[in-house]
Design a protein around this motif. Structure first.
Motif, PDB file in Angstrom:
ATOM      1  N   UNK A 178       1.035  -1.220  -0.027  1.00 22.18           N
ATOM      2  CA  UNK A 178       0.398   0.459  -0.290  1.00 22.18           C
ATOM      3  C   UNK A 178       0.899   1.235  -0.294  1.00 22.18           C
ATOM      4  N   UNK A 179       0.359   2.325  -1.368  1.00 24.98           N
ATOM      5  CA  UNK A 179       1.259   3.391  -1.609  1.00 24.98           C
ATOM      6  C   UNK A 179       0.720   4.105  -0.011  1.00 24.98           C
ATOM      7  N   UNK A 180       1.774   4.452   1.663  1.00 27.17           N
ATOM      8  CA  UNK A 180       1.559   5.071   2.285  1.00 27.17           C
ATOM      9  C   UNK A 180       1.053   6.287   2.845  1.00 27.17           C
ATOM     10  N   UNK A 181       0.122   6.764   2.089  1.00 29.59           N
ATOM     11  CA  UNK A 181      -1.071   8.866   2.197  1.00 29.59           C
ATOM     12  C   UNK A 181      -2.233   8.167   2.320  1.00 29.59           C
ATOM     13  N   UNK A 182      -2.924   9.088   1.414  1.00 30.61           N
ATOM     14  CA  UNK A 182      -4.267   8.998   1.434  1.00 30.61           C
ATOM     15  C   UNK A 182      -4.883   8.083   0.958  1.00 30.61           C
ATOM     16  N   UNK A 183      -5.157   8.031  -0.355  1.00 35.71           N
ATOM     17  CA  UNK A 183      -4.943   7.035  -1.473  1.00 35.71           C
ATOM     18  C   UNK A 183      -4.715   4.931  -1.394  1.00 35.71           C
ATOM     19  N   UNK A 184      -4.021   5.605  -0.903  1.00 39.25           N
ATOM     20  CA  UNK A 184      -3.709   3.887  -0.620  1.00 39.25           C
ATOM     21  C   UNK A 184      -4.597   2.972   0.351  1.00 39.25           C
ATOM     22  N   UNK A 185      -4.260   4.181   1.727  1.00 39.06           N
ATOM     23  CA  UNK A 185      -5.039   4.111   2.897  1.00 39.06           C
ATOM     24  C   UNK A 185      -6.547   3.498   2.333  1.00 39.06           C
ATOM     25  N   UNK A 186      -7.284   4.370   1.791  1.00 41.16           N
ATOM     26  CA  UNK A 186      -9.043   4.315   1.523  1.00 41.16           C
ATOM     27  C   UNK A 186      -8.596   2.660   0.713  1.00 41.16           C
ATOM     28  N   UNK A 187      -8.075   2.608  -0.510  1.00 44.47           N
ATOM     29  CA  UNK A 187      -7.831   1.768  -1.388  1.00 44.47           C
ATOM     30  C   UNK A 187      -7.968   0.428  -0.239  1.00 44.47           C
ATOM     31  N   UNK A 188      -6.351   0.078   0.605  1.00 46.08           N
ATOM     32  CA  UNK A 188      -6.776  -0.972   1.137  1.00 46.08           C
ATOM     33  C   UNK A 188      -8.138  -1.224   2.433  1.00 46.08           C
ATOM     34  N   UNK A 189      -7.920  -0.248   2.568  1.00 46.74           N
ATOM     35  CA  UNK A 189      -9.509  -0.338   3.629  1.00 46.74           C
ATOM     36  C   UNK A 189     -10.522  -0.788   2.833  1.00 46.74           C
ATOM     37  N   UNK A 190     -11.285  -0.058   1.466  1.00 48.26           N
ATOM     38  CA  UNK A 190     -11.831  -0.687   0.966  1.00 48.26           C
ATOM     39  C   UNK A 190     -11.857  -2.017   0.408  1.00 48.26           C
ATOM     40  N   UNK A 191     -11.003  -2.395  -0.307  1.00 50.12           N
ATOM     41  CA  UNK A 191     -10.697  -3.934  -0.768  1.00 50.12           C
ATOM     42  C   UNK A 191     -11.257  -4.772   0.041  1.00 50.12           C
ATOM     43  N   UNK A 192     -10.239  -4.108   0.916  1.00 46.79           N
ATOM     44  CA  UNK A 192     -10.389  -5.799   2.555  1.00 46.79           C
ATOM     45  C   UNK A 192     -11.628  -5.401   3.034  1.00 46.79           C
TER      46      UNK A 192
END
Length: 415
Positions: A178-192
C-alpha cells in the motif's frame, strides 16, 4: 488545435490557451474580456509517478472538451500546473489561481491528499473543483462540499469490482502493498472490506513511502512469505508498474500467486507490455474500444494528444469540462463566476452525457455515476492492434457501481 501535444510544447506554451471563440488580443478592454471568460485550471502530476495517467494528455483532453463545447457567447481558457503530489504546493497554486488569476474551476487534482486539501479551500472561495484522477471515496463522504464533484472512479468502486471478483475466483487470502498516504489507505480499507464480505481473509500488509519508492523487492518477499494467494497492490502509476515488473522477475505469478492491480490504467498496461501484463484483472470506467462512441472520442482525442493509450482519468477531464461548460451556459457566465455552489447545483440537476462515458448523473453527495467495467488484460496473441489490450469480463450498472448514497456520511445528503 492540431498535432501531437507533448510536455515540452505544453510547458513552453503560454500558461493560458484561449479556446471556444476567444477574441483577438485588444478586441475589447481586458476587464470586460475577463468578465466574459471562464478559466479552468487543471492541476495534476506533470512530472512524477502519475504523469502518464494524467500529464499532458489530460491537458489535451480538457482542451478538447472546451473546443467541442464551442462558442456560446463566452470564452474558455485552460491553464495547468504541476503540484508534484504535494498538498502545500497545490494549495499555494490554487490560492493564486482563485485570488489573482481568475480561475473558476479546478480540474483533475490526482493525489488524494491533494484533493482533500483542495476540497475545503474550494468551498471557502465558493469556486468549483472536479476530481477526475483522485481515488479516495472519502471525497463524497464526510469531507464532501456543495462546491465539489468526484468524477470517474473511487476506492469503493475499485474494491467492489476487482476485490470481489478476485475472491469469487478463489483468491480468498490477501496481502496488501500500500502507498502510504490517503489514497493507498482508502484503497486498502475499501478493498479489504469487500474481501472480508466475500468470505476472504487479509493475512497482512505493508505500507511503502510515497513518493520515491522504486524498489519493491523486500515488500514483495514479505507478501510471498505470508502465504497469501493474492497480493493486492493499493498503489498506482509507476509504483504499480514497478511492483508488477519486479513480481514477474521474482517469478511470483509462476508460483501461483495472483496480483490484484487495484488501480491500473491503460497507460500502465502499455508501459508494462502485454507479455508482462497478460492475465491481470483491473477495473476502469472508460475503455476506448467499448462502443462506437468511445472509439469516436478516442479518435478525436488522439488527433490532438498523439497516438497514446488513453486512460479513464484523461477521458474524465474531457467529460467533466463538457458538463461544467453546459451548466455555465445554462445559467450565464456572470452568475457562474460569482457562485460556484450554484454551478455545482446546476450540474447535479442536469443529466450527463458524452462520448467517453455515455449517459449518467451526479448525486447529491457529488458522486458522478456511470457504469464500471471489470477487464482482463489480453495475451499478446489476442491483441488485434495498437492499444487493443482489454477483454471485458463484467459490467456493473451505474447505480450499483459506487457506494450507496446513505452509507458515505456526506452532510449534504438528507436522511
Amino acid at each position: 488545435m492540431t498535432g501531437a501535444i507533448n510536455r515540452r510544447s505544453l510547458i513552453g506554451a503560454a500558461a493560458a490557451a484561449p479556446l471556444a471563440g476567444a477574441l483577438a488580443a485588444g478586441a475589447r478592454p481586458a476587464r470586460a474580456q475577463a468578465a466574459n471568460t471562464i478559466r479552468i485550471g487543471l492541476i495534476t502530476d506533470m512530472s512524477g509517478p502519475y504523469r502518464d495517467i494524467n500529464g499532458p494528455v489530460s491537458v489535451a483532453c480538457a482542451r478538447l472538451g472546451a473546443q467541442e463545447f464551442g462558442a456560446r457567447g463566452f470564452n474558455v481558457e485552460v491553464v495547468f500546473a504541476d503540484h508534484q503530489n504535494k498538498p502545500d504546493v497545490a494549495l499555494n497554486i490554487a490560492r493564486q489561481w482563485f485570488d489573482r488569476d481568475g480561475v473558476d474551476m479546478i480540474l483533475n487534482v490526482a493525489a488524494s491528499s491533494v484533493a482533500l486539501a483542495l476540497w475545503e479551500l474550494t468551498r471557502e472561495k465558493n469556486k468549483v473543483a472536479i476530481a477526475t484522477s483522485t481515488a479516495t471515496a472519502d471525497l463524497t463522504g464526510r469531507p464532501c462540499t456543495p462546491n465539489t464533484i468526484h468524477w470517474v472512479y473511487d476506492t469503493w468502486m475499485l474494491g467492489r469490482s476487482t476485490g470481489g471478483a478476485m475472491v469469487r475466483a478463489g483468491g480468498d487470502t490477501w496481502f496488501f502493498i500500500t502507498a502510504d498516504y490517503a489514497f493507498g489507505h482508502a484503497l486498502e480499507r475499501d478493498t479489504a472490506n469487500f474481501v472480508r464480505q466475500a468470505g476472504g481473509r487479509v493475512l497482512g500488509g505493508v505500507r511503502t513511502p510515497f513518493p520515491g519508492t522504486t524498489d519493491f523487492s523486500s515488500f514483495l518477499l514479505q507478501a510471498q512469505a505470508s502465504g497469501a494467494k493474492v497480493i493486492g497492490l493499493a498503489n498506482a502509476g509507476t509504483d504499480t508498474i514497478n511492483c508488477i515488473k519486479q513480481a514477474a522477475e521474482f517469478g511470483l505469478t509462476r508460483r501461483g500467486v495472483k496480483l490484484a492491480s487495484m488501480l491500473m490504467f491503460l497507460p500502465d498496461v502499455h508501459a508494462l507490455g502485454l507479455r508482462t501484463a497478460q492475465g491481470l484483472v483491473c477495473s476502469e470506467t472508460f475503455y476506448w474500444d467499448l462502443n462506437d462512441r468511445t472509439r469516436a472520442f478516442a479518435q478525436r482525442a488522439r488527433a490532438v494528444a498523439g497516438q497514446v493509450p488513453l486512460g479513464m482519468a484523461q477521458a474524465g477531464d474531457y467529460s467533466a469540462v463538457l458538463h461544467y461548460l453546459k451548466a455555465v451556459a445554462d445559467m450565464g457566465v456572470a452568475q457562474a463566476k460569482a457562485d460556484g455552489r450554484a454551478v455545482v447545483a446546476r450540474m447535479k440537476a442536469m443529466p450527463t452525457d458524452d462520448d467517453a462515458f455515455g449517459p449518467g448523473r451526479i448525486r447529491e453527495d457529488g458522486r458522478k455515476l456511470h457504469p464500471a467495467y471489470l477487464f482482463e488484460v489480453k495475451a499478446p496473441e489476442e491483441s488485434r492492434g495498437p492499444f487493443d489490450y482489454y477483454k471485458l469480463l463484467q459490467t456493473t450498472p451505474a447505480e450499483e457501481a459506487f457506494r450507496p448514497l446513505n452509507e458515505g456520511g456526506c452532510p449534504l445528503v438528507r436522511s
